[in-house]
Design a protein around this motif. Structure first.
Motif, PDB file in Angstrom:
ATOM      1  N   THR A  71      33.555  15.491  12.391  1.00  0.00           N
ATOM      2  CA  THR A  71      32.323  16.053  12.950  1.00  0.00           C
ATOM      3  C   THR A  71      32.085  15.531  14.359  1.00  0.00           C
ATOM      4  OG1 THR A  71      30.941  14.236  12.138  1.00  0.00           O
ATOM      5  CG2 THR A  71      31.185  16.142  10.671  1.00  0.00           C
ATOM      6  N   LYS A  72      31.081  16.083  14.973  1.00  0.00           N
ATOM      7  CA  LYS A  72      30.532  15.463  16.174  1.00  0.00           C
ATOM      8  C   LYS A  72      29.070  15.157  15.875  1.00  0.00           C
ATOM      9  CE  LYS A  72      28.985  19.391  18.924  1.00  0.00           C
ATOM     10  NZ  LYS A  72      29.707  20.474  18.324  1.00  0.00           N
ATOM     11  N   CYS A  73      28.553  14.179  16.563  1.00  0.00           N
ATOM     12  CA  CYS A  73      27.166  13.766  16.416  1.00  0.00           C
ATOM     13  C   CYS A  73      26.525  13.800  17.794  1.00  0.00           C
ATOM     14  CB  CYS A  73      27.105  12.353  15.845  1.00  0.00           C
ATOM     15  SG  CYS A  73      25.456  11.618  15.894  1.00  0.00           S
ATOM     16  N   VAL A  74      25.392  14.444  17.894  1.00  0.00           N
ATOM     17  CA  VAL A  74      24.586  14.383  19.108  1.00  0.00           C
ATOM     18  C   VAL A  74      23.343  13.593  18.719  1.00  0.00           C
ATOM     19  CG1 VAL A  74      23.449  15.675  20.939  1.00  0.00           C
ATOM     20  CG2 VAL A  74      25.479  16.625  19.826  1.00  0.00           C
ATOM     21  N   TRP A  75      23.041  12.554  19.486  1.00  0.00           N
ATOM     22  CA  TRP A  75      21.977  11.642  19.100  1.00  0.00           C
ATOM     23  C   TRP A  75      20.947  11.477  20.228  1.00  0.00           C
ATOM     24  CZ3 TRP A  75      21.508   7.551  22.369  1.00  0.00           C
ATOM     25  CH2 TRP A  75      22.639   7.190  23.115  1.00  0.00           C
ATOM     26  N   ALA A  76      19.760  11.069  19.820  1.00  0.00           N
ATOM     27  CA  ALA A  76      18.694  10.727  20.757  1.00  0.00           C
ATOM     28  C   ALA A  76      18.023   9.456  20.244  1.00  0.00           C
ATOM     29  CB  ALA A  76      17.680  11.856  20.873  1.00  0.00           C
ATOM     30  N   ARG A  77      17.663   8.581  21.172  1.00  0.00           N
ATOM     31  CA  ARG A  77      17.028   7.304  20.819  1.00  0.00           C
ATOM     32  C   ARG A  77      15.631   7.262  21.426  1.00  0.00           C
ATOM     33  NH1 ARG A  77      19.442   2.785  23.894  1.00  0.00           N
ATOM     34  NH2 ARG A  77      17.698   3.213  25.267  1.00  0.00           N
ATOM     35  N   PHE A  78      14.669   6.883  20.597  1.00  0.00           N
ATOM     36  CA  PHE A  78      13.272   6.775  21.012  1.00  0.00           C
ATOM     37  C   PHE A  78      12.803   5.347  20.783  1.00  0.00           C
ATOM     38  CE2 PHE A  78      14.264  10.981  19.607  1.00  0.00           C
ATOM     39  CZ  PHE A  78      13.693  11.802  20.557  1.00  0.00           C
ATOM     40  N   THR A  79      12.036   4.817  21.692  1.00  0.00           N
ATOM     41  CA  THR A  79      11.526   3.455  21.560  1.00  0.00           C
ATOM     42  C   THR A  79      10.202   3.476  20.817  1.00  0.00           C
ATOM     43  OG1 THR A  79      12.572   2.858  23.647  1.00  0.00           O
ATOM     44  CG2 THR A  79      10.876   1.368  22.817  1.00  0.00           C
ATOM     45  N   LEU A  80      10.102   2.625  19.806  1.00  0.00           N
ATOM     46  CA  LEU A  80       8.870   2.476  19.046  1.00  0.00           C
ATOM     47  C   LEU A  80       8.017   1.381  19.669  1.00  0.00           C
ATOM     48  CD1 LEU A  80      10.359   2.476  15.448  1.00  0.00           C
ATOM     49  CD2 LEU A  80       9.096   4.338  16.535  1.00  0.00           C
TER      50      LEU A  80
END
Length: 147
Positions: A125-134
């Motif tokens: 697979t491929k993974c597209v990710w996003a990171r958010f700061t809490l």
């Protein structure tokens, strides 16, 4: 919040690779975030980013009868959104759009909403990710100013 053995909150689900199921993914993301107590601007940013990444996956994945996977998890001060599809060789790339173009702005939008985003090729697979700061403020999570 749900806990794994490592103490990280996580939720994973799949949808069929079809445009009509994008709203199902968006609603599921919103439900998971609400269950974790994530609301306000952060919930809106994660939900909109999920909508864009899932839309890209169902639009651009060329594998017939595929499913799109969505994973949300919290690790330390970050909330991660990952979207998987089996078309591992079609990698996402932002593109320049004119004012009259109907599409092509999704990754730019995710880039503005998330602290960081990227992609990874995996074995199948491929993974597209996003990171958010809490950021915790009186027990509620909020989006910080990432600049």
């Amino acid at each position: 919040m749900p806990e794994t053995e490592t103490g990280t909150e996580t939720e994973t689900f799949r949808i069929p690779k079809h445009r009509r199921h994008v709203s199902v993914a968006r609603n599921q993301v919103r439900k998971v975030l609400a269950g974790w107590g994530v609301s306000g601007e952060l919930a809106d940013a994660v939900t909109l980013s999920a909508n864009e990444l899932v839309t890209n996956a169902v639009t651009h994945c060329r594998v017939a009868h595929a499913q799109v996977g969505v994973r949300l998890y919290v690790q330390g001060p970050y909330l991660f959104l990952e979207v998987y599809d089996p078309d591992r060789d079609r990698l996402p790339a932002p593109r320049a759009c004119g004012p009259d173009d109907e599409g092509g702005r999704g990754l730019a939008l995710v880039g503005r909403l998330a602290g960081a985003w990227g992609h990874a090729q995996q074995r199948h697979t491929k993974c597209v990710w996003a990171r958010f700061t809490l950021v915790e403020e009186r027990g509620r999570a909020h989006v910080p100013v990432d600049s």
